[in-house]
Design an enzyme around this catalytic site. Structure first.
Site, PDB file in Angstrom:
ATOM      1  N   GLY A 105      31.776 -20.652 -14.330  1.00  0.00           N
ATOM      2  CA  GLY A 105      33.356 -21.341 -14.496  1.00  0.00           C
ATOM      3  C   GLY A 105      34.332 -20.472 -15.041  1.00  0.00           C
ATOM      4  N   THR A 106      34.261 -19.372 -15.845  1.00  0.00           N
ATOM      5  CA  THR A 106      35.458 -18.693 -16.089  1.00  0.00           C
ATOM      6  C   THR A 106      36.221 -17.919 -14.945  1.00  0.00           C
ATOM      7  OG1 THR A 106      34.541 -18.067 -18.437  1.00  0.00           O
ATOM      8  CG2 THR A 106      36.263 -16.662 -17.480  1.00  0.00           C
ATOM      9  N   GLN A 141      31.483 -28.930 -17.849  1.00  0.00           N
ATOM     10  CA  GLN A 141      30.464 -29.786 -18.829  1.00  0.00           C
ATOM     11  C   GLN A 141      30.466 -31.036 -18.055  1.00  0.00           C
ATOM     12  OE1 GLN A 141      29.112 -29.116 -21.370  1.00  0.00           O
ATOM     13  NE2 GLN A 141      29.900 -27.235 -22.024  1.00  0.00           N
ATOM     14  N   THR A 187      29.745  -8.786  -1.943  1.00  0.00           N
ATOM     15  CA  THR A 187      28.598  -9.264  -1.164  1.00  0.00           C
ATOM     16  C   THR A 187      27.885 -10.266  -2.258  1.00  0.00           C
ATOM     17  OG1 THR A 187      27.932  -7.341  -0.188  1.00  0.00           O
ATOM     18  CG2 THR A 187      26.156  -8.885  -0.712  1.00  0.00           C
ATOM     19  N   CYS A 190      30.523 -20.917 -27.209  1.00  0.00           N
ATOM     20  CA  CYS A 190      30.439 -19.924 -26.449  1.00  0.00           C
ATOM     21  C   CYS A 190      31.145 -18.371 -27.148  1.00  0.00           C
ATOM     22  CB  CYS A 190      30.975 -20.021 -25.265  1.00  0.00           C
ATOM     23  SG  CYS A 190      30.324 -21.131 -24.173  1.00  0.00           S
TER      24      CYS A 190
END
Length: 736
Positions: free
Chosen positions: A70-71, A178, A236, A324
């Site tokens: 997500g970041t 979320q 890759t 987090c």
């Protein structure tokens, strides 16, 4: 019991997902860009995963770009749009409650000339569409508002936001990390241009995610290289995790209604049980427009870290604030944005249920949580009165540890600068030169040396904590060249949270160290405090002509250090459960060792200056000598002794906040060799507790004093540098 209630932080890998991934561990290992059979098999797997992902959010497979999570997806969406469209405008709109993966990107773009509007939210954490409309400018190029908040669960009015974006020809990005998998997400119906997904939030592995990019939208690349991922993301592909991510999206789509109903049921059940039994409890977030699994509750006047630690002790995993990125109970930006009262905000806990959480587990957990909160409530004395002895981890009852909790040096310096200097001629050492203790002349042969030092727990065992705190306080007396004669206790203790026998053990540890120093503790003072604190005020004596102060270092003096560095870093590793038994034993041995032996050896030589290395770190305390003596110094990085595993944990960024503060404060005083890494810079600034003595004496005595220290058992004492020239107050750190 063992119950995980932190699914918003991360989810376990679904068993079906794990099975789908297994063949790609070894059987299908080809490079997807290769044209042979091995490559074709992995290429097909990636494209199938793309179809599975697209189905979850109702888009076309070619509109999915796989990322590392997500970041990265948020970074790519926001930076990519901003840099690609800067010729059209430089204004971005987001909200005050976004995840750092959005807000930090926006702050970075502000340094590049972009303008960002951070929309406020109401008491439920909802943005107002009227505020959004008012914030739009002619140069607005992007609106980035999360779909649902990770802390309080509020779901934003995505349809309304997208309508406003379309009306004003502005691109709309949403962070759905979320929401995806918990509630329906439809990028076509909601007219979303870019959307971020994170695998580990929906039962896929960590380290994989996706960015939905509506067909026709162009982004500036973040990663350049070959033409992977539709020429949008070089590198890759991570086939193994992409396969897992795709399978997780398929399962989330297939079982959406069933999972949503179960999460809603278990979350509501928990809320009913807690709100029915507990007073002064507050629900955060919108009462209806919220994620089905997310329950943010605030408990009045109870610090969140105590709740988390107590629940962890009985096997229930929850989060304090955002999951987090925090270890402490600082009020999160989300709670600040909804204007939650401080007395509630400090006690905010996020419970988040999962698709497999059962009502039976919630029933059990509810009773335990109620009992825990009642025990921790300020008017409760049940814990202290129980009389039952059990193991307590003292470091779980404090936000910081040991001397790392000192006031930031930059703030302390400002305060001390405003204090008037006493004119009593008998004050031989005051506050002017940041010496370790105050010295007051009694007569021509005797001066009183006095210091006060107290710390928060740096170890879990109360006896050892008392011993360390006592050794730490006594060190100031030895650093002044003095002899201690007696001490007084200073105690802050949470009597409502810890039983009295814990304090008895702390005092016993301190008493035994005092006996080793051949002094008595003959009184003291106690207060009821929110967290445990302990230390001593120590009184000693010295001949007025033999005081060792910070202001007497001379050019050519060498610098000796009697203990290895690393106590702050290793203590942080211990608190996080990362250090092994040997590391813990070595650490405690160093911190409980008095500096009396080193002081006795030191007093046999013509020492010019001395200080002990504690909360401001080696370089912070050296800076005090440099300033007081108006002299410059040089440190040999490779000569500085370190505790085992200090390098390992520093490299893993296991570093206390006080250490970062020290380095920032000192940056204008220091010159570093170009090849000294940031990690080693932090080690030299590491906030120490009960550190060694830093001794300045003429170079001709170096070998003799080191030999005597070694003979007395101080084997790691080392010559780590020297003072160079007067009238230049700086410190140079070189590698050899």
């Amino acid at each position: 019991m063992e119950l995980y209630l932190d699914y918003n932080a991360t989810t376990p890998i679904d068993s079906e997902v794990a099975e789908a991934m297994k063949p790609y561990l070894n059987q299908y290992f080809g490079n997807p860009s290769s044209m042979h059979h091995y490559g074709r098999e992995t290429k097909k797997a990636i494209e199938y995963s793309r179809e599975q992902t697209a189905k979850l959010i109702h888009c076309q497979p070619h509109e999915i770009i796989f990322t590392s999570g997500g970041t990265e997806s948020n970074n790519y969406a926001i930076k990519g749009i901003a840099l690609k469209n800067k010729h059209k405008g430089n204004h971005i709109i987001t909200s005050q409650i976004e995840h750092p993966a959005v807000t930090e990107v926006c702050k970075y773009l502000e340094t590049m000339g972009f303008e960002v509007t951070y929309l406020p939210v109401d008491k439920y954490g909802m943005i107002q569409l009227t505020d959004l409309k008012k914030s739009i400018k002619q140069k607005t190029i992007l609106i980035s508002i999360m779909h649902a908040n990770n802390e309080i669960g509020t779901i934003q009015p995505i349809d309304g936001i997208s309508r406003i974006a379309i009306e004003n020809n502005i691109l709309f990005h949403t962070d759905a990390a979320q929401s995806a998998g918990k509630i329906p997400v439809n990028v076509k119906e909601n007219n979303i241009d870019l959307l971020s997904l994170a695998g580990h939030k929906l039962y896929a592995p960590k380290g994989v995610g996706a960015l939905y990019l509506r067909e026709g939208i162009k982004l500036e690349k973040l990663i350049h290289g070959a033409d992977h991922e539709r020429e949008m993301r070089a590198g890759t592909e991570n086939v193994l995790e992409i396969v897992g991510f795709g399978k997780a999206c398929e399962i989330a789509h297939r079982d959406m209604e069933m999972n949503r109903d179960n999460m809603q049921k278990t979350k509501d059940n928990l809320y009913f049980r807690l709100s029915d039994k507990l007073k002064e409890i507050k629900l955060n977030g919108h009462p209806e427009k919220r994620l089905p699994n997310t329950l943010s509750l605030s408990f009045k006047r109870i610090e969140a870290n105590y709740i988390v630690n107590e629940l962890n002790r009985v096997g229930i995993a929850v989060s304090a604030g955002a999951a987090c990125h925090t270890e402490d109970i600082q009020v999160s930006p989300v709670l600040e944005a909804i204007n939650l009262e401080k007395e509630y905000a400090i006690g905010t806990i996020r419970f988040s249920t999962g698709k497999n959480t059962s009502v039976y587990e919630i029933e059990q957990a509810g009773n335990i949580i109620v009992e825990t909160i009642q025990k921790l409530q300020p008017d409760s004395n049940k814990l202290a009165q129980s009389g039952i002895k059990k193991q307590y981890k003292l470091t779980e009852f404090t936000q910081g540890m040991g001397c790392a909790c000192k006031l930031r040096p930059q703030e302390l310096e400002k305060i001390l600068a405003k204090m008037s200097v006493p004119d009593d001629p008998n004050i031989l050492i005051g506050t002017q030169n940041s010496d370790d203790a105050a010295v007051y002349k009694i007569n021509s042969d005797t001066a009183i040396v006095q210091t006060l030092d107290f710390i928060t727990p740096i170890v879990d065992d109360p006896y050892t904590f008392g011993a360390i705190a006592a050794a730490n306080a006594l060190s100031d007396i030895y650093a002044m060249g003095a002899k201690p004669i007696f001490a007084l206790n200073i105690v802050g203790f949470p009597f409502s949270k810890l039983p009295v026998y814990i304090l008895e053990e702390i005092l016993r540890g301190a008493t035994n160290i005092a006996k080793e120093a051949k002094i008595n503790i003959i009184g003291g003072h106690t207060i009821d405090d929110l967290e445990p604190k302990f230390g001593l005020t120590v009184t000693g004596t010295v001949h007025p002509d033999k005081i060792l102060s910070n202001g007497n270092a001379q050019p050519g003096d060498v610098l000796l250090l009697t203990k290895p560095l690393g106590t702050g870093i290793l203590s942080t590793a211990v608190k996080r459960g990362l250090a092994g038994k040997k590391t813990i034993d070595d650490l405690q041995q160093v911190m409980t060792t008095l500096n009396n032996t080193a002081a006795n050896v030191m007093n046999n030589f013509p020492v010019h200056s001395c200080t002990d290395v504690t909360g401001f770190g080696l370089l912070g305390h050296l800076k005090e000598i440099v300033n007081a003596s108006n002299i410059s110094a040089k440190i040999y990085m490779d000569k500085v002794p370190l505790l085992n595993e200090t390098i390992k944990f520093a490299g893993a960024r296991v570093i206390p906040g006080g250490t970062h503060n020290n380095l920032k404060y000192l940056e204008n005083y220091l010159t570093w060799d170009n090849d000294i890494p940031e990690m080693k810079k932090l080690i030299l600034c590491d906030a120490q507790t009960s550190g060694g003595l830093l001794i300045a004496l003429p170079e001709k005595y170096k070998t003799k004093i080191l030999n005597q220290l070694g003979e007395r058992g101080i084997k790691q004492a080392s010559c780590i540098g020297k003072f160079t020239e007067k009238n230049k107050q700086n410190i140079k750190i070189i590698n050899s």
